[in-house]
Design a protein around this motif. Sequence first.
Motif, PDB file in Angstrom:
ATOM      1  N   ALA A   1      -6.448  -8.359   3.672  1.00  0.00           N
ATOM      2  CA  ALA A   1      -5.122  -7.745   3.796  1.00  0.00           C
ATOM      3  C   ALA A   1      -4.762  -6.968   2.533  1.00  0.00           C
ATOM      4  CB  ALA A   1      -4.071  -8.818   4.075  1.00  0.00           C
ATOM      5  N   THR A   2      -5.035  -7.548   1.377  1.00  0.00           N
ATOM      6  CA  THR A   2      -4.732  -6.865   0.118  1.00  0.00           C
ATOM      7  C   THR A   2      -5.551  -5.588  -0.031  1.00  0.00           C
ATOM      8  OG1 THR A   2      -4.143  -8.933  -0.971  1.00  0.00           O
ATOM      9  CG2 THR A   2      -4.755  -7.097  -2.405  1.00  0.00           C
ATOM     10  N   GLN A   3      -6.835  -5.667   0.279  1.00  0.00           N
ATOM     11  CA  GLN A   3      -7.694  -4.492   0.164  1.00  0.00           C
ATOM     12  C   GLN A   3      -7.227  -3.380   1.108  1.00  0.00           C
ATOM     13  OE1 GLN A   3     -10.486  -3.892  -1.967  1.00  0.00           O
ATOM     14  NE2 GLN A   3      -9.553  -5.648  -2.972  1.00  0.00           N
ATOM     15  N   ARG A   4      -6.863  -3.727   2.330  1.00  0.00           N
ATOM     16  CA  ARG A   4      -6.393  -2.709   3.277  1.00  0.00           C
ATOM     17  C   ARG A   4      -5.121  -2.037   2.767  1.00  0.00           C
ATOM     18  NH1 ARG A   4      -7.771  -6.341   8.568  1.00  0.00           N
ATOM     19  NH2 ARG A   4      -9.882  -5.515   8.925  1.00  0.00           N
ATOM     20  N   ARG A   5      -4.194  -2.823   2.249  1.00  0.00           N
ATOM     21  CA  ARG A   5      -2.942  -2.235   1.745  1.00  0.00           C
ATOM     22  C   ARG A   5      -3.197  -1.352   0.528  1.00  0.00           C
ATOM     23  NH1 ARG A   5      -0.791  -7.744   3.028  1.00  0.00           N
ATOM     24  NH2 ARG A   5       0.348  -7.485   4.987  1.00  0.00           N
ATOM     25  N   GLU A   6      -4.039  -1.833  -0.387  1.00  0.00           N
ATOM     26  CA  GLU A   6      -4.332  -1.022  -1.575  1.00  0.00           C
ATOM     27  C   GLU A   6      -5.028   0.276  -1.204  1.00  0.00           C
ATOM     28  OE1 GLU A   6      -4.873  -4.691  -4.803  1.00  0.00           O
ATOM     29  OE2 GLU A   6      -6.594  -3.417  -4.279  1.00  0.00           O
ATOM     30  N   LEU A   7      -5.973   0.211  -0.267  1.00  0.00           N
ATOM     31  CA  LEU A   7      -6.667   1.436   0.145  1.00  0.00           C
ATOM     32  C   LEU A   7      -5.736   2.366   0.909  1.00  0.00           C
ATOM     33  CD1 LEU A   7     -10.128  -0.119   0.992  1.00  0.00           C
ATOM     34  CD2 LEU A   7      -9.683   1.643  -0.738  1.00  0.00           C
TER      35      LEU A   7
ATOM     36  N   VAL B   1     -15.482   7.968   5.558  1.00  0.00           N
ATOM     37  CA  VAL B   1     -15.451   6.582   5.079  1.00  0.00           C
ATOM     38  C   VAL B   1     -14.071   5.979   5.317  1.00  0.00           C
ATOM     39  CG1 VAL B   1     -15.602   5.087   3.046  1.00  0.00           C
ATOM     40  CG2 VAL B   1     -17.275   6.924   3.372  1.00  0.00           C
ATOM     41  N   ALA B   2     -13.027   6.737   4.987  1.00  0.00           N
ATOM     42  CA  ALA B   2     -11.663   6.231   5.176  1.00  0.00           C
ATOM     43  C   ALA B   2     -11.409   5.913   6.649  1.00  0.00           C
ATOM     44  CB  ALA B   2     -10.654   7.251   4.658  1.00  0.00           C
ATOM     45  N   ALA B   3     -11.840   6.798   7.543  1.00  0.00           N
ATOM     46  CA  ALA B   3     -11.653   6.555   8.973  1.00  0.00           C
ATOM     47  C   ALA B   3     -12.417   5.313   9.424  1.00  0.00           C
ATOM     48  CB  ALA B   3     -12.098   7.772   9.770  1.00  0.00           C
ATOM     49  N   HIS B   4     -13.641   5.169   8.948  1.00  0.00           N
ATOM     50  CA  HIS B   4     -14.466   4.012   9.325  1.00  0.00           C
ATOM     51  C   HIS B   4     -13.789   2.685   8.973  1.00  0.00           C
ATOM     52  CE1 HIS B   4     -17.876   1.314   9.694  1.00  0.00           C
ATOM     53  NE2 HIS B   4     -17.713   0.970   8.430  1.00  0.00           N
ATOM     54  N   LEU B   5     -13.056   2.652   7.889  1.00  0.00           N
ATOM     55  CA  LEU B   5     -12.415   1.407   7.459  1.00  0.00           C
ATOM     56  C   LEU B   5     -11.399   0.882   8.471  1.00  0.00           C
ATOM     57  CD1 LEU B   5     -11.924   2.105   3.649  1.00  0.00           C
ATOM     58  CD2 LEU B   5     -13.478   0.459   4.714  1.00  0.00           C
ATOM     59  N   THR B   6     -10.920   1.734   9.350  1.00  0.00           N
ATOM     60  CA  THR B   6      -9.949   1.294  10.360  1.00  0.00           C
ATOM     61  C   THR B   6     -10.620   0.760  11.621  1.00  0.00           C
ATOM     62  OG1 THR B   6      -9.757   3.452  11.475  1.00  0.00           O
ATOM     63  CG2 THR B   6      -8.348   3.073   9.542  1.00  0.00           C
TER      64      THR B   6
ATOM     65  N   ALA C   1      -4.149   5.880   6.745  1.00  0.00           N
ATOM     66  CA  ALA C   1      -3.437   4.945   5.863  1.00  0.00           C
ATOM     67  C   ALA C   1      -2.484   4.072   6.669  1.00  0.00           C
ATOM     68  CB  ALA C   1      -2.677   5.716   4.788  1.00  0.00           C
ATOM     69  N   GLU C   2      -1.778   4.654   7.625  1.00  0.00           N
ATOM     70  CA  GLU C   2      -0.861   3.880   8.467  1.00  0.00           C
ATOM     71  C   GLU C   2      -1.618   2.807   9.243  1.00  0.00           C
ATOM     72  OE1 GLU C   2       1.136   6.600  11.025  1.00  0.00           O
ATOM     73  OE2 GLU C   2       2.451   7.384   9.443  1.00  0.00           O
ATOM     74  N   ALA C   3      -2.785   3.162   9.774  1.00  0.00           N
ATOM     75  CA  ALA C   3      -3.578   2.203  10.550  1.00  0.00           C
ATOM     76  C   ALA C   3      -4.036   1.047   9.671  1.00  0.00           C
ATOM     77  CB  ALA C   3      -4.777   2.909  11.185  1.00  0.00           C
ATOM     78  N   LEU C   4      -4.475   1.354   8.457  1.00  0.00           N
ATOM     79  CA  LEU C   4      -4.894   0.283   7.538  1.00  0.00           C
ATOM     80  C   LEU C   4      -3.736  -0.651   7.221  1.00  0.00           C
ATOM     81  CD1 LEU C   4      -7.176   2.208   5.034  1.00  0.00           C
ATOM     82  CD2 LEU C   4      -7.867   0.296   6.485  1.00  0.00           C
ATOM     83  N   ARG C   5      -2.575  -0.072   6.985  1.00  0.00           N
ATOM     84  CA  ARG C   5      -1.413  -0.891   6.628  1.00  0.00           C
ATOM     85  C   ARG C   5      -0.937  -1.718   7.834  1.00  0.00           C
ATOM     86  NH1 ARG C   5       1.090   2.916   4.309  1.00  0.00           N
ATOM     87  NH2 ARG C   5       0.345   2.498   2.222  1.00  0.00           N
ATOM     88  N   THR C   6      -0.908  -1.097   9.009  1.00  0.00           N
ATOM     89  CA  THR C   6      -0.473  -1.793  10.220  1.00  0.00           C
ATOM     90  C   THR C   6      -1.379  -2.977  10.542  1.00  0.00           C
ATOM     91  OG1 THR C   6       0.508   0.213  11.142  1.00  0.00           O
ATOM     92  CG2 THR C   6      -0.080  -1.525  12.707  1.00  0.00           C
ATOM     93  N   ASP C   7      -2.685  -2.787  10.337  1.00  0.00           N
ATOM     94  CA  ASP C   7      -3.660  -3.822  10.692  1.00  0.00           C
ATOM     95  C   ASP C   7      -4.089  -4.671   9.499  1.00  0.00           C
ATOM     96  OD1 ASP C   7      -3.628  -3.060  13.325  1.00  0.00           O
ATOM     97  OD2 ASP C   7      -5.344  -1.722  13.145  1.00  0.00           O
TER      98      ASP C   7
ATOM     99  N   ASP D   1      -2.551   2.707   0.281  1.00  0.00           N
ATOM    100  CA  ASP D   1      -1.780   3.364  -0.786  1.00  0.00           C
ATOM    101  C   ASP D   1      -2.601   4.463  -1.454  1.00  0.00           C
ATOM    102  OD1 ASP D   1       0.293   1.599  -0.270  1.00  0.00           O
ATOM    103  OD2 ASP D   1      -0.118   0.318  -2.011  1.00  0.00           O
ATOM    104  N   LEU D   2      -3.866   4.160  -1.732  1.00  0.00           N
ATOM    105  CA  LEU D   2      -4.740   5.139  -2.380  1.00  0.00           C
ATOM    106  C   LEU D   2      -4.946   6.365  -1.497  1.00  0.00           C
ATOM    107  CD1 LEU D   2      -6.751   5.959  -4.622  1.00  0.00           C
ATOM    108  CD2 LEU D   2      -8.497   4.690  -3.355  1.00  0.00           C
ATOM    109  N   ILE D   3      -5.192   6.147  -0.224  1.00  0.00           N
ATOM    110  CA  ILE D   3      -5.421   7.260   0.706  1.00  0.00           C
ATOM    111  C   ILE D   3      -4.173   8.135   0.806  1.00  0.00           C
ATOM    112  CG2 ILE D   3      -5.753   7.782   3.167  1.00  0.00           C
ATOM    113  CD1 ILE D   3      -7.708   5.306   3.153  1.00  0.00           C
ATOM    114  N   GLU D   4      -3.007   7.513   0.878  1.00  0.00           N
ATOM    115  CA  GLU D   4      -1.763   8.296   0.923  1.00  0.00           C
ATOM    116  C   GLU D   4      -1.580   9.109  -0.350  1.00  0.00           C
ATOM    117  OE1 GLU D   4       1.308   5.952   3.879  1.00  0.00           O
ATOM    118  OE2 GLU D   4       1.400   5.541   1.734  1.00  0.00           O
TER     119      GLU D   4
END
Length: 196
Positions: A11-17, A46-51, A90-96, A19-22
């Motif tokens: 969860a922390t990594q997703r939120r930090e990434l 890579v960013a898309a793959h993370l979701t 970024a929204e998808a990472l934060r939501t999930d 923020d970074l992507i935004e």
Amino acid sequence: MDDDTTRQHIATQRRELADLIEALAADEPECWSTPSLCAGWSVRDVAAHLTHATLPAPRILFEAARSGFRFNAVVDRMARADQRPPVRIAEALRTDAESRRHPPGTSVMEPLIDLLVHGQDLCVPLGIDRAMPDDAAVAAAHRVWQMGFPFQARRRLAGGRLVATDVEFDVGEGRPHHAPIRDLLMQMTGRAAVAA
């Protein structure tokens, strides 16, 4: 590392990434076409793959069938086909961020490995020094060493011993290679040039 701690790191990594992507989308929009450390993928890929780790199992199985159930082919096709803008990624990472989903056939640790390693894959080419939490990096490195597919670290690095210089981590036999745990994890997942 227990599952609850692993999920907290995820969860922390997703939120930090997120923020970074935004921040990158706002300040450096040209960076998205920069080649990442993943062969053939841009930073945006890579960013898309993370979701994709949190997609529902039926969607993953459908996409896998479209690619003949070839792991690398489905992962590659999905990342390249995902054309959402960085803000939506970024929204998808934060939501999930708190999602407990992970791809079928994987453990709770695989999403953490993905986030730690792919975080470097997109940051290193952009000159961003992204730290890894020590306990998360050690747990991820132990899992990569044990798991075989897709990294085959134990086979690829046979005859060598990997010893972390900053944490307690020591695997393999043979000639020792000393490096920080972040660099060892990257080497174990096929990013030897980064570790060098």
